[in-house]
Each structure stands twice: as structure tokens, then as C-alpha cells.
Design a protein around this motif. Structure first.
Motif, PDB file in Angstrom:
ATOM      1  N   GLY A  45     -69.308  21.772   4.544  1.00  0.00           N
ATOM      2  CA  GLY A  45     -68.312  21.600   3.494  1.00  0.00           C
ATOM      3  C   GLY A  45     -66.887  21.797   3.939  1.00  0.00           C
ATOM      4  N   ALA A  46     -66.670  21.949   5.233  1.00  0.00           N
ATOM      5  CA  ALA A  46     -65.313  22.182   5.737  1.00  0.00           C
ATOM      6  C   ALA A  46     -64.395  21.026   5.348  1.00  0.00           C
ATOM      7  CB  ALA A  46     -65.338  22.349   7.249  1.00  0.00           C
ATOM      8  N   PRO A  47     -63.128  21.311   5.030  1.00  0.00           N
ATOM      9  CA  PRO A  47     -62.225  20.257   4.557  1.00  0.00           C
ATOM     10  C   PRO A  47     -61.767  19.297   5.641  1.00  0.00           C
ATOM     11  CG  PRO A  47     -61.058  22.345   4.750  1.00  0.00           C
ATOM     12  CD  PRO A  47     -62.497  22.642   5.000  1.00  0.00           C
ATOM     13  N   THR A  48     -62.110  19.543   6.900  1.00  0.00           N
ATOM     14  CA  THR A  48     -61.705  18.650   7.984  1.00  0.00           C
ATOM     15  C   THR A  48     -62.834  18.535   8.989  1.00  0.00           C
ATOM     16  OG1 THR A  48     -60.131  18.320   9.809  1.00  0.00           O
ATOM     17  CG2 THR A  48     -60.621  20.597   9.184  1.00  0.00           C
ATOM     18  N   ARG A  49     -62.980  17.342   9.562  1.00  0.00           N
ATOM     19  CA  ARG A  49     -63.918  17.143  10.666  1.00  0.00           C
ATOM     20  C   ARG A  49     -63.323  17.635  11.967  1.00  0.00           C
ATOM     21  NH1 ARG A  49     -68.113  13.668   9.792  1.00  0.00           N
ATOM     22  NH2 ARG A  49     -68.226  13.005  11.965  1.00  0.00           N
ATOM     23  N   GLY A  50     -62.012  17.829  11.988  1.00  0.00           N
ATOM     24  CA  GLY A  50     -61.348  18.210  13.216  1.00  0.00           C
ATOM     25  C   GLY A  50     -60.698  17.024  13.887  1.00  0.00           C
ATOM     26  N   VAL A  51     -60.536  17.133  15.188  1.00  0.00           N
ATOM     27  CA  VAL A  51     -59.882  16.087  15.968  1.00  0.00           C
ATOM     28  C   VAL A  51     -60.740  15.745  17.175  1.00  0.00           C
ATOM     29  CG1 VAL A  51     -57.561  16.760  15.236  1.00  0.00           C
ATOM     30  CG2 VAL A  51     -58.554  17.811  17.276  1.00  0.00           C
ATOM     31  N   VAL A  52     -60.512  14.567  17.720  1.00  0.00           N
ATOM     32  CA  VAL A  52     -61.169  14.152  18.954  1.00  0.00           C
ATOM     33  C   VAL A  52     -60.248  14.529  20.107  1.00  0.00           C
ATOM     34  CG1 VAL A  52     -62.044  12.232  20.305  1.00  0.00           C
ATOM     35  CG2 VAL A  52     -62.412  12.275  17.837  1.00  0.00           C
ATOM     36  N   ALA A  53     -60.643  15.528  20.867  1.00  0.00           N
ATOM     37  CA  ALA A  53     -59.858  15.977  22.018  1.00  0.00           C
ATOM     38  C   ALA A  53     -60.698  15.837  23.285  1.00  0.00           C
ATOM     39  CB  ALA A  53     -59.418  17.425  21.823  1.00  0.00           C
ATOM     40  N   TYR A  54     -60.062  16.064  24.436  1.00  0.00           N
ATOM     41  CA  TYR A  54     -60.753  15.922  25.721  1.00  0.00           C
ATOM     42  C   TYR A  54     -61.412  14.546  25.804  1.00  0.00           C
ATOM     43  CZ  TYR A  54     -60.195  21.020  26.023  1.00  0.00           C
ATOM     44  OH  TYR A  54     -59.675  22.300  26.066  1.00  0.00           O
ATOM     45  N   GLY A  60     -66.801   9.412  22.876  1.00  0.00           N
ATOM     46  CA  GLY A  60     -66.314   9.340  21.511  1.00  0.00           C
ATOM     47  C   GLY A  60     -67.349   9.971  20.604  1.00  0.00           C
ATOM     48  N   GLY A  61     -66.905  10.483  19.455  1.00  0.00           N
ATOM     49  CA  GLY A  61     -67.845  11.079  18.523  1.00  0.00           C
ATOM     50  C   GLY A  61     -67.959  12.585  18.599  1.00  0.00           C
ATOM     51  N   TRP A  62     -67.147  13.220  19.449  1.00  0.00           N
ATOM     52  CA  TRP A  62     -67.152  14.689  19.536  1.00  0.00           C
ATOM     53  C   TRP A  62     -65.879  15.203  18.881  1.00  0.00           C
ATOM     54  CZ3 TRP A  62     -64.808  18.601  22.996  1.00  0.00           C
ATOM     55  CH2 TRP A  62     -65.469  19.845  22.928  1.00  0.00           C
ATOM     56  N   TRP A  63     -66.036  15.919  17.775  1.00  0.00           N
ATOM     57  CA  TRP A  63     -64.921  16.409  16.968  1.00  0.00           C
ATOM     58  C   TRP A  63     -64.908  17.933  17.008  1.00  0.00           C
ATOM     59  CZ3 TRP A  63     -62.043  12.859  13.866  1.00  0.00           C
ATOM     60  CH2 TRP A  63     -62.552  11.554  13.844  1.00  0.00           C
ATOM     61  N   ASP A  73     -53.180  26.784  13.886  1.00  0.00           N
ATOM     62  CA  ASP A  73     -53.419  25.416  13.414  1.00  0.00           C
ATOM     63  C   ASP A  73     -54.855  25.035  13.756  1.00  0.00           C
ATOM     64  OD1 ASP A  73     -53.591  22.711  12.921  1.00  0.00           O
ATOM     65  OD2 ASP A  73     -51.896  22.150  14.204  1.00  0.00           O
ATOM     66  N   PRO A  74     -55.700  24.733  12.783  1.00  0.00           N
ATOM     67  CA  PRO A  74     -57.097  24.423  13.093  1.00  0.00           C
ATOM     68  C   PRO A  74     -57.277  23.182  13.946  1.00  0.00           C
ATOM     69  CG  PRO A  74     -56.619  23.965  10.786  1.00  0.00           C
ATOM     70  CD  PRO A  74     -55.442  24.693  11.334  1.00  0.00           C
ATOM     71  N   HIS A  75     -56.274  22.325  14.004  1.00  0.00           N
ATOM     72  CA  HIS A  75     -56.383  21.111  14.810  1.00  0.00           C
ATOM     73  C   HIS A  75     -55.847  21.299  16.229  1.00  0.00           C
ATOM     74  CE1 HIS A  75     -56.471  18.994  10.700  1.00  0.00           C
ATOM     75  NE2 HIS A  75     -57.695  19.092  11.177  1.00  0.00           N
ATOM     76  N   ASP A  76     -55.484  22.517  16.576  1.00  0.00           N
ATOM     77  CA  ASP A  76     -55.131  22.874  17.946  1.00  0.00           C
ATOM     78  C   ASP A  76     -56.421  23.324  18.623  1.00  0.00           C
ATOM     79  OD1 ASP A  76     -54.199  23.893  20.311  1.00  0.00           O
ATOM     80  OD2 ASP A  76     -52.957  25.461  19.413  1.00  0.00           O
ATOM     81  N   VAL A  77     -57.009  22.475  19.459  1.00  0.00           N
ATOM     82  CA  VAL A  77     -58.366  22.732  19.951  1.00  0.00           C
ATOM     83  C   VAL A  77     -58.470  22.778  21.472  1.00  0.00           C
ATOM     84  CG1 VAL A  77     -59.440  21.748  17.903  1.00  0.00           C
ATOM     85  CG2 VAL A  77     -58.967  20.264  19.863  1.00  0.00           C
ATOM     86  N   VAL A  78     -57.355  22.691  22.181  1.00  0.00           N
ATOM     87  CA  VAL A  78     -57.392  22.770  23.642  1.00  0.00           C
ATOM     88  C   VAL A  78     -57.365  24.244  24.023  1.00  0.00           C
ATOM     89  CG1 VAL A  78     -56.245  22.162  25.793  1.00  0.00           C
ATOM     90  CG2 VAL A  78     -56.271  20.538  23.886  1.00  0.00           C
ATOM     91  N   ALA A 113     -67.747  22.548  16.474  1.00  0.00           N
ATOM     92  CA  ALA A 113     -67.841  21.300  17.232  1.00  0.00           C
ATOM     93  C   ALA A 113     -68.917  20.416  16.626  1.00  0.00           C
ATOM     94  CB  ALA A 113     -68.153  21.584  18.694  1.00  0.00           C
ATOM     95  N   ARG A 114     -68.562  19.171  16.359  1.00  0.00           N
ATOM     96  CA  ARG A 114     -69.475  18.198  15.763  1.00  0.00           C
ATOM     97  C   ARG A 114     -69.666  17.041  16.744  1.00  0.00           C
ATOM     98  NH1 ARG A 114     -70.480  16.466  10.191  1.00  0.00           N
ATOM     99  NH2 ARG A 114     -69.043  18.108   9.529  1.00  0.00           N
ATOM    100  N   LEU A 115     -70.922  16.750  17.069  1.00  0.00           N
ATOM    101  CA  LEU A 115     -71.254  15.618  17.932  1.00  0.00           C
ATOM    102  C   LEU A 115     -72.043  14.611  17.107  1.00  0.00           C
ATOM    103  CD1 LEU A 115     -71.036  14.601  20.898  1.00  0.00           C
ATOM    104  CD2 LEU A 115     -73.328  15.541  21.254  1.00  0.00           C
ATOM    105  N   GLU A 116     -71.463  13.433  16.940  1.00  0.00           N
ATOM    106  CA  GLU A 116     -72.076  12.406  16.104  1.00  0.00           C
ATOM    107  C   GLU A 116     -73.271  11.756  16.820  1.00  0.00           C
ATOM    108  OE1 GLU A 116     -68.816   9.776  15.430  1.00  0.00           O
ATOM    109  OE2 GLU A 116     -68.045  10.931  13.728  1.00  0.00           O
ATOM    110  N   PRO A 117     -74.110  11.035  16.081  1.00  0.00           N
ATOM    111  CA  PRO A 117     -75.209  10.299  16.720  1.00  0.00           C
ATOM    112  C   PRO A 117     -74.680   9.287  17.741  1.00  0.00           C
ATOM    113  CG  PRO A 117     -75.520  10.395  14.338  1.00  0.00           C
ATOM    114  CD  PRO A 117     -74.140  10.929  14.615  1.00  0.00           C
ATOM    115  N   HIS A 118     -75.484   9.042  18.770  1.00  0.00           N
ATOM    116  CA  HIS A 118     -75.167   8.063  19.826  1.00  0.00           C
ATOM    117  C   HIS A 118     -73.905   8.462  20.589  1.00  0.00           C
ATOM    118  CE1 HIS A 118     -78.064   5.936  17.418  1.00  0.00           C
ATOM    119  NE2 HIS A 118     -77.219   5.778  16.423  1.00  0.00           N
TER     120      HIS A 118
END
Length: 289
Positions: A45-54, A60-63, A73-78, A113-118
């Protein structure tokens, strides 16, 4: 909240190959299912999926989004060294905040960390850019599936939910989620201290956690290079490269072997610029001088 159990397979009991895997990734503790369920609900239920970094490390597909970092800042992920502070997202996940506080650890960074299918995180090493000090990475799987695996030391390891796992990310590893649904992990990078040592006192793997990958035969190597060579000749060079990168998740290749396959592909095509590009990528992703 976390109960460390006697080792199911300890380093002393494991054979040489299993011991190497255990040195890379291990269960540290079982977790209360109710606590995991609360954190799972908060992550979903988090309000953001995050960002694609690295981006260079993945298909692709890792948030990712941060709960503890240095900016708030939650979008600061490095990730980086230092004493972190809560991000605005941590305020919205109180069960997760309580879990983290209950561990009593010295955190460096904490992310969802969210890793999408494929999707794939290619073979790589972490921490190379950070100062030389004792640190460890903890994984708490919140949403997972059998096709979501870590590959390291020539084995596929499925990090099951309701457990706290340790990963040694300074060793070469990769991650894939081939069929889905999304894989969501809480990832905490922590500094070594007495609290961590107590938590990590009994690393273990259970039967079924790890499966050895087969060696690639000469015939399989030649057949794969022929297939991707045909793709490249048709203009599908990126598809050919990614097919070779995915060989890391199918075969027990030597470290960097998937990158060597790609340089062999381009050497056969006399594409010298591509050979140089992938040799540089191998050095960067595996943190080699």
C-alpha cells in the motif's frame, strides 16, 4: 520479533560447494508471521513504487524507495556511508518502523525493493565504492514467488518469506524474477557491531533453499553463441546480449562468464567497439580494477 533457530545446514556440515553458498547467503532468523503480514500490507500500500536506479545493473523493472537514508527523501536510493535519518515514507509504514527499531542494529541505509516479473539484476558486486569498514546486507522478503531467485556461487537460492536473510553483496551475484508476481524485499544495510553479531550467530540454509546450477558444456556454449549470432546479424543485438546475460541464471558460469560470452559474440562479428564496451562493463559491474 525475530527468533534465531539452530542451523539446519551449517558451514561445518555443508560440502565445499554448499559452504560457499552459505558464505554468500544464509537464513539468520525466523520472523513472526503477523509482523511480516503487517509489513507486507504496508509495502503493497505504499504511496510510491520508488525509482529505477542503478540502470546499468539491470534489465529494467527494479524499483527502490528509501525508509532510512541521508537526505530524508524516499526517492534518494543510491546508498552511501553515514548515519541515516528517517524518510517521509517511514512515517507511513509504522509496523515496518517498529520492526526495524526492534532489531537494535546500526543502520547505514534501508530500502524497499520491488522486482517486477521478467526482470533481472545482472551479475555484479556491491559496496565497492564505499569505505572499507564492516557492513552487512539483510533481506526480509515480504512478497515473493518460487521464480524469484538469487544466483551466487553457482547456485540458485530462493529467499523464502517469514525469515531474515543475510547476503554478502561484495561477492558476485545476480537476481531474477522470471514469472512474477512482483518480488518485494525490505533491504537493510547495517554496520557490524555486537547486535549484528548476535543476530548472525547461526547462519543456515534449509533443504530446498539452494539448488546447484549445471555447468555449461562446450556444445551448449557453441549452440548458444550460434543462436545469438544469428539474432545479432538480423539486427537484434540487444536481444542477443540479454540472452547471453540470462545464461548466468541457467548455468554455473565462472565469474564474469556471461560478459565473456558477449565479448566472444562481438569478437566473432569483428565489432571491436562492442568488445571494448562489454569488457569495460564487466570491470565496472564486478568492481574490478
Amino acid at each position: 520479533m525475530a527468533t534465531t533457530l539452530p542451523a539446519a545446514v551449517t558451514a561445518a556440515q555443508a560440502g565445499p560447494g554448499r559452504a560457499e553458498v552459505l558464505g554468500q547467503v544464509a537464513r539468520l532468523a525466523d520472523l513472526e508471521e503477523s509482523a511480516v503480514e503487517q509489513m507486507r500490507a504496508e509495502a503493497l500500500g505504499a504511496p510510491t513504487r520508488g525509482v529505477v536506479a542503478y540502470g546499468e545493473y539491470q534489465s529494467g523493472g527494479w524499483w527502490t524507495t528509501s525508509l532510512l537514508n541521508h537526505s530524508g527523501d524516499p526517492h534518494d536510493v543510491v546508498i552511501g556511508d553515514g548515519r541515516p535519518r528517517p524518510t517521509s515514507l517511514l512515517e507511513e509504514v509504522p509496523a515496518t518502523a517498529r520492526f526495524l527499531a526492534g532489531l537494535g542494529l546500526n543502520f547505514m541505509y534501508v530500502r524497499l525493493a520491488r522486482l517486477e516479473p521478467h526482470s533481472y539484476l545482472w551479475e555484479h558486486r556491491d559496496y565497492a565504492e564505499l569505505r572499507d569498514t564492516g557492513r552487512h546486507r539483510l533481506h526480509i522478503p515480504l512478497v515473493t514467488n518460487p521464480s524469484a531467485v538469487l544466483v551466487t556461487a553457482g547456485a540458485r537460492v530462493h529467499m523464502a518469506a517469514a525469515a531474515l536473510w543475510r547476503l554478502t553483496p561484495s561477492q558476485a551475484h545476480g537476481v531474477c524474477n522470471t514469472t512474477g508476481p512482483d518480488r518485494i524485499h525490505l533491504i537493510a544495510d547495517v554496520y557490524a557491531d555486537d547486535a549484528y553479531q548476535a543476530l548472525a550467530a547461526h547462519p543456515h540454509l534449509r533443504d530446498g533453499d539452494a539448488a546447484s546450477l549445471p555447468e555449461m558444456t562446450s556444445a551448449e556454449r557453441a549452440g548458444l553463441l550460434e543462436k545469438v549470432g544469428q539474432l545479432a546479424e538480423l539486427g537484434f543485438t540487444t536481444a542477443a546480449e540479454q540472452m547471453l546475460l540470462r545464461a548466468f541464471y541457467t548455468y554455473a558460469l565462472p565469474e564474469g562468464g556471461a560478459y565473456d560470452l558477449i565479448t566472444d559474440l562481438h569478437a566473432g562479428r569483428r565489432a571491436d567497439a562492442d568488445v571494448s564496451r562489454w569488457r569495460a562493463a564487466k570491470a565496472h559491474l564486478l568492481a574490478r580494477p
